[in-house]
Design an enzyme around this catalytic site. Structure first.
Site, PDB file in Angstrom:
ATOM      1  N   GLY A 134     -91.890   2.640 -27.481  1.00 38.29           N
ATOM      2  CA  GLY A 134     -91.238   3.872 -27.083  1.00 38.29           C
ATOM      3  C   GLY A 134     -90.515   4.489 -28.268  1.00 38.29           C
ATOM      4  O   GLY A 134     -90.169   3.802 -29.235  1.00 38.29           O
ATOM      5  N   CYS A 135     -90.256   5.782 -28.197  1.00 38.83           N
ATOM      6  CA  CYS A 135     -89.605   6.475 -29.315  1.00 38.83           C
ATOM      7  C   CYS A 135     -88.174   5.989 -29.512  1.00 38.83           C
ATOM      8  O   CYS A 135     -87.775   5.658 -30.641  1.00 38.83           O
ATOM      9  CB  CYS A 135     -89.650   7.986 -29.103  1.00 38.83           C
ATOM     10  SG  CYS A 135     -89.074   8.546 -27.484  1.00 38.83           S
ATOM     11  N   TYR A 136     -87.383   5.938 -28.436  1.00 32.65           N
ATOM     12  CA  TYR A 136     -86.010   5.476 -28.569  1.00 32.65           C
ATOM     13  C   TYR A 136     -85.933   4.022 -29.054  1.00 32.65           C
ATOM     14  O   TYR A 136     -85.170   3.726 -29.984  1.00 32.65           O
ATOM     15  CB  TYR A 136     -85.265   5.609 -27.240  1.00 32.65           C
ATOM     16  CG  TYR A 136     -84.996   7.012 -26.778  1.00 32.65           C
ATOM     17  CD1 TYR A 136     -84.301   7.921 -27.586  1.00 32.65           C
ATOM     18  CD2 TYR A 136     -85.400   7.435 -25.516  1.00 32.65           C
ATOM     19  CE1 TYR A 136     -84.023   9.205 -27.140  1.00 32.65           C
ATOM     20  CE2 TYR A 136     -85.122   8.724 -25.065  1.00 32.65           C
ATOM     21  CZ  TYR A 136     -84.437   9.602 -25.882  1.00 32.65           C
ATOM     22  OH  TYR A 136     -84.167  10.870 -25.432  1.00 32.65           O
TER      23      TYR A 136
END
EC number: 1.2.1.38
Length: 324
Positions: A134-136
Site C-alpha cells: 500500500g502507498c501509506y
C-alpha cells in the site's frame, strides 16, 4: 524469462525474449499507470481481454494460461477470484502480482517492497505470488523497520503514523469529487482507527504494538507525506536524531530508489517538506527532523502515491519477477 514451461515468450524483432503480461483491471488508476510505464519497455508484451469478455470466466482462464504474469488491479474480492483461477491452472498458471489489499499479509505471499530488508528483492524475483504494498505503508514501513531492527524502537513502543495523500489514491468517486469541486480542500478520514493498511504497517514495520494511523487527503492530485512523531527519551537507549539518521542510512544502500536525506539538507534546515516533489518518479525520500533540546523528533517519508506507492512499485516488482 518465461515463468512457465508451457509458455512460449514473445520475441522482439531482434529475437530477444519478452515477458507476456496481463493487467486485470487495466482501466483503473493503478492499471493505467502501469500500462503507461510499461509502454516504453520492449521486454514486456501486454495482453488484454476484450471489454465484452471481462466477466467471462472461461475467457479469462484461457488468457491466464497464456501469460507469464498477471497484475491484479481489482477490488479485493475480485482479486481473490482471479487468484483462485490461477491456482486452478496449476503449473500452467502465471505468476501473480496483486495490487489490491487482499493478500498483503496472507501466508505464502511475498511482500513487494524490494527495499524492505536484505534479500527481499531476490525473494520477489523467485516468488510466484507477490503482494504490491500500500502507498501509506510504503512510507511508514520504510521509516520504522530500520529503527526496529537497530533497537531504537522496542516491542512496547507506542507509535502513531500520520499521512496525507493526493486525491488520486481515493478511487473513482473521490477523484470525481475533487475534480468537479465538490470535495473539501482537506479532510481526515479513517477515524474508526481501522484503516485497511494497518495490518501490513504493523507486520512489516515489525511493530510490537498496533500503531495509531491517521490518514488524510488534500486537494492535489498526487504526492504523499507520511510522518511519525517520536519522544526520544521514550525510545530504547534514548537515541539522538543522528542515531536515527544513521540507522536509516545504514539500512538503505546509497544510489537506490530510497534516499535518506542528509541532516543538513535544505529542507531539514528550513523545516518544510511538500508532498509533490517526487511525482511521476519511483523515488522515496526519508527525513529526520528533531528538536534535540526538547528530545523530540519527527520522521517523514515523501513519495508519489501513484509511483513508489502503486504503479511504480508494481513495475519494479514485475521486472524482478520476470528477470527483465
Amino acid at each position: 524469462m518465461s515463468t512457465k514451461a508451457s509458455s512460449t515468450p514473445a520475441t522482439t524483432g531482434a529475437g530477444a525474449r519478452r515477458a507476456v503480461v496481463f493487467i486485470d483491471g487495466e482501466a483503473g488508476t493503478t492499471g493505467l499507470g502501469i500500462r503507461e510505464r510499461l509502454a516504453g519497455l520492449p521486454q514486456i508484451a501486454l495482453r488484454s481481454i476484450p471489454h465484452e469478455q471481462r466477466k467471462d470466466v472461461e475467457a479469462k482462464r484461457k488468457l491466464l494460461s497464456e501469460v507469464d504474469v498477471v497484475i491484479l488491479c481489482l477490488p479485493d474480492d475480485a482479486a481473490k477470484e482471479t487468484v483462485a483461477l490461477v491456482e486452478g491452472l496449476g503449473d500452467r498458471g502465471p505468476k501473480v502480482l496483486d495490487a489490491s489489499t487482499a493478500h498483503r499479509v496472507a501466508p505464502g505471499w511475498v511482500y513487494g517492497f524490494a527495499e524492505l530488508a536484505p534479500g527481499q528483492a531476490d525473494a520477489i524475483a523467485k516468488a510466484r505470488f507477490v503482494a504490491n504494498p500500500g502507498c501509506y505503508p510504503t512510507g511508514g514501513v520504510a521509516l520504522l523497520r530500520p529503527l526496529v531492527e537497530a533497537g531504537h524502537i522496542g516491542p512496547d513502543t507506542a507509535i502513531s503514523v500520520n499521512a496525507v495523500s493526493g486525491y488520486s489514491g481515493g478511487g473513482k468517486a473521490m477523484i470525481e469529487a475533487y475534480e468537479n469541486g465538490t470535495a473539501p480542500n482537506f479532510e481526515l478520514y479513517g477515524l474508526s482507527l481501522a484503516h485497511k493498511h494497518l495490518p501490513e504497517l504493523q507486520q512489516y514495520g515489525r511493530l510490537g504494538r498496533r500503531p495509531v494511523f491517521v490518514p488524510s487527503v488534500g486537494n492535489f492530485r498526487q504526492g504523499m507525506l507520511v510522518s511519525v512523531p517520536l519522544h526520544l527519551d521514550d525510545l530504547p537507549g534514548k537515541p539522538t536524531a543522528a542515531d536515527l539518521h544513521r540507522a536509516l542510512a545504514d539500512w538503505y544502500p546509497a544510489g537506490g530508489e530510497v534516499e535518506v536525506m542528509a541532516l543538513d539538507d535544505p529542507a531539514i534546515r528550513a523545516g518544510r517538506v511538500e508532498p509533490e516533489a517526487l511525482n511521476d518518479t519511483n523515488r522515496l525520500q526519508l527525513f529526520v527532523f528533531a528538536h534535540e533540546a526538547a528530545r523530540q523528533a519527527v520522521l517523514v517519508a515523501r513519495l508519489d502515491n501513484l509511483g513508489k506507492g502503486a504503479s511504480g512499485a508494481a513495475v519494479q516488482n514485475l521486472l524482478l519477477m520476470t528477470g527483465c
